[in-house]
Design a protein around this motif. Structure first.
Motif, PDB file in Angstrom:
ATOM      1  N   ASN A   1       2.049   4.977   0.607  1.00  0.00           N
ATOM      2  CA  ASN A   1       0.933   5.619   1.500  1.00  0.00           C
ATOM      3  C   ASN A   1       1.841   6.790   2.023  1.00  0.00           C
TER       4      ASN A   1
ATOM      5  N   ALA B   1      -2.763   4.617  -0.429  1.00  0.00           N
ATOM      6  CA  ALA B   1      -4.202   4.549   0.579  1.00  0.00           C
ATOM      7  C   ALA B   1      -4.260   5.351   0.024  1.00  0.00           C
TER       8      ALA B   1
ATOM      9  N   ARG C   1       1.334  -0.732   0.089  1.00  0.00           N
ATOM     10  CA  ARG C   1      -0.172  -0.422  -0.232  1.00  0.00           C
ATOM     11  C   ARG C   1       0.803   1.183  -0.083  1.00  0.00           C
TER      12      ARG C   1
END
Length: 254
Positions: free
Chosen positions: A19, A56, A17
């Motif tokens: 981020n 994200a 992910r």
């Protein structure tokens, strides 16, 4: 890993992910290095069969961090390309779970994946010529192979964005899902893939990728070099045995 990338695992699946939601997950050098390290971990760990990459904060990735670029920070790694990924994707299958924008290098990250799951509200695009740049992270090399030539050329030359619905129409996106559910849908697909024999999964991907450069005369011979070990494996025998015994197979990567 670093704060720029969250790495999680479950059920044989690795989740990468990006981020950096404050910059729409734009990739800087630190993020590229973190993604490269995560790809290495995915390939090296025997308990992982599939990767899912996402972003994200409701955005997949807006491409290169332009402020970092102006300051001399390059979001590429030698031999691995943009985001530490586009020139050297993992041996194992990789799925893109796209929400929001997948622009410039973000679109090229998706192009480097084997499967794309996108929200109905997702948007793709390669706006590099609007910034005096060229999409050299795979956009100019791959887009015309994933879309009809004239459609791809219009998108490349104008730099305009195209919605996920249109991308799905042309087969660029595998699955179009409601907003906010791309990761959930990608994980369901990843778990389905991870239930299969890991040696077979890796061999299938390598045959598909490498055969693009093979001649017809050599194709079957070269395919055998990448797959013979699968047919000799304990997992091949386990797959047949489990089928005969009407039970789920237990893979050992041997």
């Amino acid at each position: 890993m670093s704060d720029e990338l969250i790495f999680e695992t479950a059920d044989g699946v690795a989740i990468l992910r990006i981020n950096r939601p404050e910059v729409r997950n734009a990739i800087d050098g630190a993020t590229a290095r973190a993604i490269a390290a995560a790809i290495d971990e995915l390939d090296e760990r025997d308990d992982l069969s599939v990767g899912v990459i996402t972003g994200a904060g409701g955005t997949f990735c807006s491409g290169m961090d332009l402020r970092g670029f102006l300051a001399g920070d390059r979001p590429s790694i030698e031999g691995r390309g943009f985001a530490g990924l586009v020139q050297a994707p993992p041996r194992k299958p990789l799925i893109a779970a796209v929400e929001g924008y997948a622009l410039a290098g973000g679109c090229e990250i998706a192009l480097a994946c084997d499967i794309i799951v996108a929200s109905e509200k997702a948007t793709f695009g390669l706006p590099e010529p609007k910034r005096g740049l060229v999409p050299t992270g795979g956009g100019a090399l791959k887009l015309h192979k994933r879309l009809p030539y004239h459609v791809a050329m219009e998108l490349l030359l104008t730099g305009k964005m195209f919605p996920a619905e249109r991308a799905h129409h042309f087969g660029f996106v595998n699955h179009l899902v409601p907003e906010g559910t791309a990761l959930e849908a990608a994980l369901a697909l990843a778990r389905e893939i991870a239930a299969n024999a890991p040696l077979a999964l890796e061999a299938i991907k390598q045959v598909v990728l490498q055969s693009q450069d093979w001649s017809q005369a050599e194709s079957h011979t070269l395919q055998t070099t990448l797959t013979a070990h699968v047919f000799r494996s304990a997992d091949a025998r386990e797959g047949s045995r489990a089928f005969a015994e009407k039970r789920p197979p237990v893979w050992t990567r041997s």
